[in-house]
Design a protein around this motif. Structure first.
Motif, PDB file in Angstrom:
ATOM      1  N   SER A 124      -3.469   0.051   6.445  1.00  0.00           N
ATOM      2  CA  SER A 124      -3.586  -1.215   5.340  1.00  0.00           C
ATOM      3  C   SER A 124      -3.022  -2.439   5.759  1.00  0.00           C
ATOM      4  O   SER A 124      -3.268  -3.354   5.558  1.00  0.00           O
ATOM      5  CB  SER A 124      -2.819  -0.420   4.067  1.00  0.00           C
ATOM      6  N   SER A 128      -4.946  -6.050   6.262  1.00  0.00           N
ATOM      7  CA  SER A 128      -4.489  -6.562   4.897  1.00  0.00           C
ATOM      8  C   SER A 128      -5.338  -5.890   4.037  1.00  0.00           C
ATOM      9  O   SER A 128      -5.781  -6.557   2.978  1.00  0.00           O
ATOM     10  CB  SER A 128      -4.750  -8.228   5.328  1.00  0.00           C
ATOM     11  N   ARG A 130      -5.108  -3.666   0.525  1.00  0.00           N
ATOM     12  CA  ARG A 130      -4.094  -2.983  -0.275  1.00  0.00           C
ATOM     13  C   ARG A 130      -4.431  -1.537  -0.587  1.00  0.00           C
ATOM     14  O   ARG A 130      -5.045  -1.320  -1.745  1.00  0.00           O
ATOM     15  CB  ARG A 130      -3.766  -3.979  -1.287  1.00  0.00           C
ATOM     16  N   ARG A 134       1.067   2.854  -0.892  1.00  0.00           N
ATOM     17  CA  ARG A 134       1.786   2.617   0.411  1.00  0.00           C
ATOM     18  C   ARG A 134       3.099   2.828   0.432  1.00  0.00           C
ATOM     19  O   ARG A 134       3.954   3.550   1.275  1.00  0.00           O
ATOM     20  CB  ARG A 134       1.552   1.180   0.943  1.00  0.00           C
ATOM     21  N   ALA A 205       2.926  -8.206   0.218  1.00  0.00           N
ATOM     22  CA  ALA A 205       1.761  -8.101  -0.243  1.00  0.00           C
ATOM     23  C   ALA A 205       1.665  -7.848  -1.890  1.00  0.00           C
ATOM     24  O   ALA A 205       0.819  -8.293  -2.437  1.00  0.00           O
ATOM     25  CB  ALA A 205       0.964  -6.960   0.618  1.00  0.00           C
ATOM     26  N   ASP A 206       2.810  -6.805  -2.208  1.00  0.00           N
ATOM     27  CA  ASP A 206       2.804  -6.664  -3.544  1.00  0.00           C
ATOM     28  C   ASP A 206       3.184  -7.724  -4.519  1.00  0.00           C
ATOM     29  O   ASP A 206       2.795  -7.737  -5.399  1.00  0.00           O
ATOM     30  CB  ASP A 206       3.671  -5.544  -3.631  1.00  0.00           C
TER      31      ASP A 206
END
Length: 208
Positions: A124, A128, A130, A134, A205-206
Motif C-alpha cells: 500500500s 500509494s 490506501r 494499515r 497518507a491518513d
C-alpha cells in the motif's frame, strides 16, 4: 515507530517520552534522543521496496518449506519422509496435541501472518494505495515479530540429524533448503523494516 503523534512534525521518544521536532535524516543515519540517548529514528535504505520484495519472496518460499520433505529417513530398506505439517500431525496422533498446536502455530501460522501483514502494508505504501487497516496490520506485525519460531524449529531439525546420523541414512529434502531460505528472508525483512518511516508514511497518507 508507534509513538508518532498526530502532528507529523513531532516525534516522541520510546524510552523517556520526550516530545521533539521530527529530525530529517538521510539513509543509514540515526537520530538519538538528547535526554536519554536512545535511538529515535534509524533510517534504512529503500526500506519500503526491500520489505515488499522480501515479503513476496517469503510468501513464495513458505509453500515449499511446508509442503516438501525436510528429511528422508532410510533404515533397513524402509524410507520415511517428514514435512513440518506431518511432524505436527505425528505429535497429534501420539497424544501430544499441545505440542502439535505449538508447532503449527509458530512454524506455519505466525510466519504466514507476518509475511501477509508486511506485504499488505508495504504494498500500500509503495504504490500509494490506501488499503484498509494499515495501522492495525503494522501494529500486529510488530507484535507477531517476536513470536516467529522458525529458527528454533530448524535448530531442532539439525540436532535430530546429528543424533540420528549414526542410526539411519538421512537425505536432506528440498523443504529444508526452502526453510533455511525462508528464515533468511524473514530475518532480512525484519532488519530492513524502517518502522518509523512506515508509521510516518501512514500518518501522512491518513492526514491528506
Amino acid at each position: 515507530m508507534d509513538k508518532i503523534t498526530e502532528t507529523e512534525h513531532l516525534i516522541a521518544c520510546n524510552e523517556c517520552d520526550l516530545l521533539l521536532e521530527r529530525p530529517v535524516i538521510l539513509d543509514s543515519q540515526k537520530a538519538k534522543c538528547p535526554r536519554c540517548g536512545s535511538t529515535l529514528i534509524s533510517a534504512r535504505h529503500n526500506s519500503i521496496e526491500r520489505t515488499l520484495a522480501l515479503s513476496i519472496a517469503g510468501m513464495i518460499l513458505i509453500f515449499p518449506a511446508n509442503l516438501f520433505p525436510l528429511l528422508t529417513f532410510e533404515l533397513m530398506g524402509r524410507a520415511q519422509s517428514q514435512t513440518i505439517f506431518s511432524s505436527a500431525m505425528g505429535f497429534y496422533y501420539d497424544g501430544l496435541w499441545p505440542l502439535a498446536v505449538l508447532v503449527l502455530m509458530f512454524t506455519i501460522l505466525v510466519p504466514a501472518c507476518k509475511l501477509l501483514l508486511l506485504f499488505w502494508v508495504s504494498f500500500s505504501l509503495q504504490f500509494s494505495i490506501r488499503l484498509p487497516a494499515r495501522r492495525f496490520a503494522l501494529r500486529s506485525y510488530q507484535h507477531l515479530d517476536e513470536w516467529g519460531m522458525l529458527e528454533v524449529y530448524l535448530v531442532g531439525v539439525l540436532v535430530s540429524i546429528i543424533k540420528l546420523a549414526s542410526m539411519a541414512t538421512l537425505v536432506p529434502g528440498l523443504g529444508i533448503f526452502c526453510l533455511g531460505a525462508l528464515i533468511l528472508v524473514t530475518t532480512m525483512s525484519s532488519s530492513m523494516l524502517d518502522t518509523d518511516l512506515f508509521w510516518h508514511k501512514i500518518g501522512e497518507a491518513d492526514n491528506d
